[in-house]
Design a protein around this motif. Structure first.
Motif, PDB file in Angstrom:
ATOM      1  N   ASN A 187      36.702  59.648  28.334  1.00 28.52           N
ATOM      2  CA  ASN A 187      35.436  59.394  28.098  1.00 28.52           C
ATOM      3  C   ASN A 187      34.728  59.832  29.467  1.00 28.52           C
ATOM      4  OD1 ASN A 187      33.238  58.437  26.368  1.00 28.52           O
ATOM      5  ND2 ASN A 187      33.363  56.765  27.293  1.00 28.52           N
ATOM      6  N   GLY A 190      30.059  62.237  28.983  1.00 30.43           N
ATOM      7  CA  GLY A 190      28.573  61.334  29.505  1.00 30.43           C
ATOM      8  C   GLY A 190      28.312  61.263  30.965  1.00 30.43           C
ATOM      9  N   ASP A 479      38.692  54.542  31.824  1.00 30.16           N
ATOM     10  CA  ASP A 479      37.376  54.983  31.136  1.00 30.16           C
ATOM     11  C   ASP A 479      36.451  55.438  32.017  1.00 30.16           C
ATOM     12  OD1 ASP A 479      34.645  54.968  30.011  1.00 30.16           O
ATOM     13  OD2 ASP A 479      35.693  54.320  27.876  1.00 30.16           O
ATOM     14  N   TYR A 481      33.324  56.631  31.980  1.00 37.44           N
ATOM     15  CA  TYR A 481      31.975  56.419  31.960  1.00 37.44           C
ATOM     16  C   TYR A 481      31.845  54.753  32.117  1.00 37.44           C
ATOM     17  CZ  TYR A 481      27.311  55.965  29.559  1.00 37.44           C
ATOM     18  OH  TYR A 481      26.338  55.827  29.367  1.00 37.44           O
ATOM     19  N   ILE A 727      31.332  49.373  26.597  1.00 31.22           N
ATOM     20  CA  ILE A 727      31.062  50.272  25.974  1.00 31.22           C
ATOM     21  C   ILE A 727      31.430  50.306  24.304  1.00 31.22           C
ATOM     22  CG2 ILE A 727      31.167  52.866  26.177  1.00 31.22           C
ATOM     23  CD1 ILE A 727      30.213  51.638  28.629  1.00 31.22           C
ATOM     24  N   PRO A 728      30.611  50.399  23.378  1.00 33.01           N
ATOM     25  CA  PRO A 728      31.185  50.326  22.130  1.00 33.01           C
ATOM     26  C   PRO A 728      32.337  51.405  21.985  1.00 33.01           C
ATOM     27  CG  PRO A 728      28.836  51.155  22.321  1.00 33.01           C
ATOM     28  CD  PRO A 728      29.179  50.792  23.455  1.00 33.01           C
ATOM     29  N   LEU A 729      33.145  50.838  21.076  1.00 32.43           N
ATOM     30  CA  LEU A 729      34.507  51.636  21.036  1.00 32.43           C
ATOM     31  C   LEU A 729      34.530  52.814  20.338  1.00 32.43           C
ATOM     32  CD1 LEU A 729      36.824  48.901  21.165  1.00 32.43           C
ATOM     33  CD2 LEU A 729      36.911  50.722  22.640  1.00 32.43           C
ATOM     34  N   LYS A 731      33.507  56.272  19.784  1.00 35.37           N
ATOM     35  CA  LYS A 731      32.870  57.404  20.473  1.00 35.37           C
ATOM     36  C   LYS A 731      32.198  58.423  19.833  1.00 35.37           C
ATOM     37  CE  LYS A 731      35.027  60.725  23.340  1.00 35.37           C
ATOM     38  NZ  LYS A 731      34.039  60.731  24.186  1.00 35.37           N
TER      39      LYS A 731
END
Ligand SMILES: *[C@@H]1O[C@H](CO)[C@@H](O)[C@H](O)[C@H]1NC(C)=O
Ligand SMILES: *[C@@H]1O[C@H](CO)[C@@H](O)[C@H](O)[C@H]1NC(C)=O
Ligand SMILES: *[C@@H]1O[C@H](CO)[C@@H](O)[C@H](O)[C@H]1NC(C)=O
Ligand SMILES: *[C@@H]1O[C@H](CO)[C@@H](O)[C@H](O)[C@H]1NC(C)=O
Ligand SMILES: *[C@@H]1O[C@H](CO)[C@@H](O)[C@H](O)[C@H]1NC(C)=O
Ligand SMILES: *[C@@H]1O[C@H](CO)[C@@H](O)[C@H](O)[C@H]1NC(C)=O
Length: 770
Positions: A187, A190, A479, A481, A727-729, A731
């Motif tokens: 991830n 971003g 992760d 991000y 972070i919402p899973l 993507k």
């Protein structure tokens, strides 16, 4: 006389010239290691006491050795040589067994013992010497992709590339960066979109070389931080046929943005190569390697260690341990070198990273591997010192990265060797925006930003700080991000303190039962107060167990709240008969738990009834953060019920955008220049005289006397329980093209000078520790 003055002037000028290269204000500080000739000479590391009055000459005369210089940046460790007796080849064995230097040292020590009142200078010199350690050449082991036993095709992933019609595996192949199929990636896109690409960050790959001629690496190669300890030359190019490992790791970290082999995690970071794995080296070489250019190189990526054979139990000691501690205390301007280690590839033979003193150290970030399908690769080692996991080979997939050659790529990189560099790349992104983070801040951020996954596995436990942990994955997967977002608002931790509990002596035979022996120690509020200890971080347990088969021993640590760390696990191939002598286990599992209460250690022996052991003693040491006026009381942390991290949209600080920094800094270039010139003159003066003093000492009087080092307290600041950013899973799907474009926006070259300045600023406050 005139000659001397001209020489001095030249030295002064050369020091000054350094400052016109504003990016590297301390470049004169890296001393090129002296070439050693292990064929012709024996080498000895001599450790002397602080403020010793012995001079190198004294030692030379006393022991009949030749002074070769200090070991790297370690003030108390010096290397001396003694010519081997090559003429008497047939006799060489006796020279090995009967070492003349060591014999003489022993003789003098005995003499000293027999007359402790003697005021003879030679006797006082002997008193100054703490140890004489003859250098033995050893080879360090790469954690290269282990051979896959059989191409299993468990999941059909082998064919995904084919089914996609990727004839020329290129950018799309780097699923670890962007995986549109399983969505299992780090991830990072971003982060790139925010302009965070590792600018101004310097990572060293301690390995088997780095192909600086590769089109993927040349642009980011940092020659000044590089050295080849195997061939004693400045540029660590791969020279042996299997010297591909370091280059592949380097590509993962910082392959430049081009169309050769995809891209690195931190494509604008600089990468140095430190070559030590292509042959045998001594402990002195390794120590120097781990501190090489330690005010410039910020991260040391280490995909190697003791053999992962399931029967080794080896820890850095002596000069190597000192080098790691030196890097932690003084590296990176006192914020601490970041040592990243691969957890090890001995998983298939029950190896465990708690039996490897590098991965098991509180000073290193231990990185495990997870494959593309989120399966646990058979090779990846587990342990309670494992902090984080990230992607590598398994289930038929590999890591696609740069290879040795001008435009060569490989789609066969793997092992935990390939995971550690990905973490190094991510840490490079973090350090771009937060160069002020200490080594512990970075570990803390890694922990709170980790994403637990495969939550139905039984290995997950919840510690009393409310975090999920698995001996298989650490706190979860990395992760990019999340860690970067968390880093933006992170308040620096206070200095490190520790509590050493008294040694608990048992000397009890371990029964062959399921419960074994349980022993405990109580930690009280008074213990905490005495040490000014606020929050628990690492735990170490030093243990002595006699056993006729080391592989049978199981050691668990149970916290006052019931969290269990499996410190020592059984290893079916470990036949060693000597048990565990002074072995220190480490656990990151209790980070954030309250230390107050009864800590239990359970030692069990349940494998082979014909083998047995005695639990002799153990000692618990708690490492944590100092009490600061604002730190919270050390009461038990509340248990957070839900496994998913607290959802909190990160309140981003008023961090200047890249372009913001750029314009501001451009307008003040002149002020910087004028200020820089002034500082340069002052610093050059200081550096010059410091250098002269060094030579004076070296020639004569108090060479060994050590400058007192003030342990610079790490950034003090408010202690907050860094709120996890969630972070919402799911993507967003992003094609490679989009990925490339997103990245393309932020990769201009015009920011270089700014980064250099901020780099110089971040590294400059430790100049006088050189
Ligand atoms: C010990 O050393 C002192 C001072 O050098 C000397 O006077 C004394 O005789 C020595 N004693 C023995 C037992 O050698
Ligand atoms: C791998 O497995 C997939 C799905 O089970 C199958 O379609 C494919 O033919 C297999 N590939 C090989 C090389 O065996
Ligand atoms: C990955 O990062 C993006 C920001 O670019 C974020 O919106 C997304 O939710 C993250 N994905 C995961 C799985 O956390
Ligand atoms: C620790 O404290 C508990 C409760 O006060 C007590 O039962 C236990 O015996 C103590 N253990 C040790 C080793 O002192
Ligand atoms: C703890 O803090 C106090 C007050 O700052 C200080 O006097 C004391 O020396 C500290 N103790 C330790 C063990 O650091
Ligand atoms: C174990 O370590 C302690 C402290 O470091 C040391 O004093 C002791 O001699 C060591 N014991 C052995 C057997 O190595």
């Amino acid at each position: 006389m005139a000659f001397i003055w001209i020489k001095h002037l030249l030295v002064c000028l050369s020091l000054l010239s350094v400052f016109f290269d504003l990016s590297h204000a301390t470049s004169s500080s890296i001393t090129t290691p002296k070439k050693r000739n292990y064929e012709k000479y024996h080498y000895y590391i001599i450790e002397v006491i602080d403020d010793s009055f012995a001079t190198p000459k004294d030692v030379e005369q006393l022991l009949g050795v030749q002074y070769e210089g200090q070991v790297g940046v370690l003030d108390n460790y010096h290397i001396f040589s003694f010519q081997k007796n090559l003429a008497a080849r047939s006799d060489s064995e006796s020279e090995e067994t009967h070492d003349r230097v060591l014999a003489r040292y022993e003789q003098l020590k005995n003499l000293r013992r027999s007359n402790s009142s003697s005021k003879k200078r030679s006797m006082q010199i002997i008193d100054s010497i703490l140890s004489v350690d003859k250098q033995v050449l050893r080879k360090r082991h790469k954690r290269a992709p282990p051979p896959i036993p059989s191409p299993k095709n468990e999941t059909g992933l082998v064919t995904i590339a084919d089914s996609l019609g990727i004839a020329d595996p290129g950018f799309e192949y780097q699923w670890h960066l962007l995986n549109p199929i399983e969505h299992n990636d780090i991830n990072v896109t971003g982060v790139w979109e925010e302009g965070i690409t590792g600018k101004g960050v310097y990572a060293a790959i301690v390995d088997d070389g780095l192909d600086a001629t590769s089109d993927d690496l040349a642009g980011n190669f940092f020659a000044e931080g590089s050295y080849d300890f195997n061939d004693a030359v400045p540029i660590p190019l791969p020279r042996l046929s299997d010297d591909t490992h370091g280059t592949r790791c380097a590509g993962e970290i910082a392959a430049v943005k081009n169309d050769v082999c995809g891209i690195g995690v931190a494509p604008d970071a600089k990468i140095a190569g430190i070559r030590i794995l292509s042959g045998q080296i001594s402990d002195a070489d390794e120590a120097e390697a781990l501190n090489y250019a330690y005010q410039k190189n910020q991260i040391y990526s280490c995909s190697w260690g003791p053999p992962d054979d399931g029967q080794s139990t080896e820890a850095p000691k002596g000069v190597i341990l000192q080098a790691i501690i030196k890097g932690i205390k003084e590296g990176r301007g006192g914020k601490g070198s970041i040592f990243v280690f691969a957890s090890g590839n001995g998983g298939a033979v029950d190896d465990n990273c708690n039996f490897d003193g590098y991965t098991n150290s509180i000073y290193t970030v231990t990185v495990g591997a997870v494959d593309r399908t989120h399966s646990h690769p058979y090779y990846a080692e587990k342990c309670s010192a494992l902090l984080i996991s990230t992607y590598s080979s398994g289930s038929g997939s590999y890591i696609y990265t740069t290879d040795v050659g001008k435009q060569s790529c490989t789609n066969m990189h793997g092992g935990t060797s390939a995971a550690a560099p990905i973490a190094t790349g991510v840490f490079s992104l973090v350090l771009q925006i937060r160069p002020d983070l200490s080594w512990r801040d970075l570990q803390y951020l890694t922990m709170i930003s980790a994403v637990p996954f495969n939550l139905n596995e039984k290995e997950w436990i919840r510690n009393y700080a409310g975090r999920l942990y698995s001996h298989k994955w650490g706190y979860g997967k990395l992760d990019a991000y999340r860690i970067v977002q968390n880093a933006k608002t992170h308040k620096n931790l206070g200095s490190q303190v520790y509590i050493e509990m008294p040694i608990i002596v048992l000397n009890t035979p371990i029964p062959f039962t399921d419960s074994g022996i349980v022993s405990s120690v109580n930690v009280t509020q008074i213990d905490l107060d005495n040490a000014n200890f606020s929050r628990l971080e690492h735990i170490t347990v030093t243990i002595n167990i006699d056993h006729t088969r080391r592989g049978d021993i199981e050691v668990d640590l149970i916290s006052p709240y019931g969290t269990v760390s499996h410190l020592g696990a059984t290893r079916r191939y470990d036949e060693y008969k000597g048990g565990l002598t002074n072995w220190t286990f480490m656990s990151v599992i209790h980070w954030g738990e309250s230390p107050i209460g009864e800590w239990f250690i359970q030692v069990r022996d349940r494998q082979n009834p014909e083998h047995s052991g005695i639990f002799k003693n153990w000692m618990l040491k708690l490492w944590g953060e100092i009490v600061t006026p604002t730190s919270p009381p050390s009461s038990p942390s509340p248990v957070i019920e839900s496994p998913s991290p607290v959802i909190e949209s990160p309140v981003l600080p008023a961090l200047p955008t890249q372009s913001g920094i750029a314009s501001e800094s451009r307008s003040s270039t002149w002020i910087f220049a004028i200020f820089g010139m002034g500082a340069a003159f002052i610093f050059a003066g200081i550096a010059y005289f410091a250098k002269r003093r060094f030579w004076d000492k070296r020639g004569g009087r108090s060479f060994f006397s050590r400058e007192t080092y003030e342990f610079s307290a790490l950034q003090s600041g408010d202690v907050t329980s860094g709120a996890d950013v969630s972070i919402p899973l799911n993507k967003q799907f992003m094609t490679s093209k989009e990925l490339f474009d997103a990245f393309g926006d932020s990769s201009g070259d015009e920011d270089d000078e700014i980064d250099n300045e901020s780099y110089a600023a971040s590294g400059s406050n430790n100049d006088d520790n050189q």
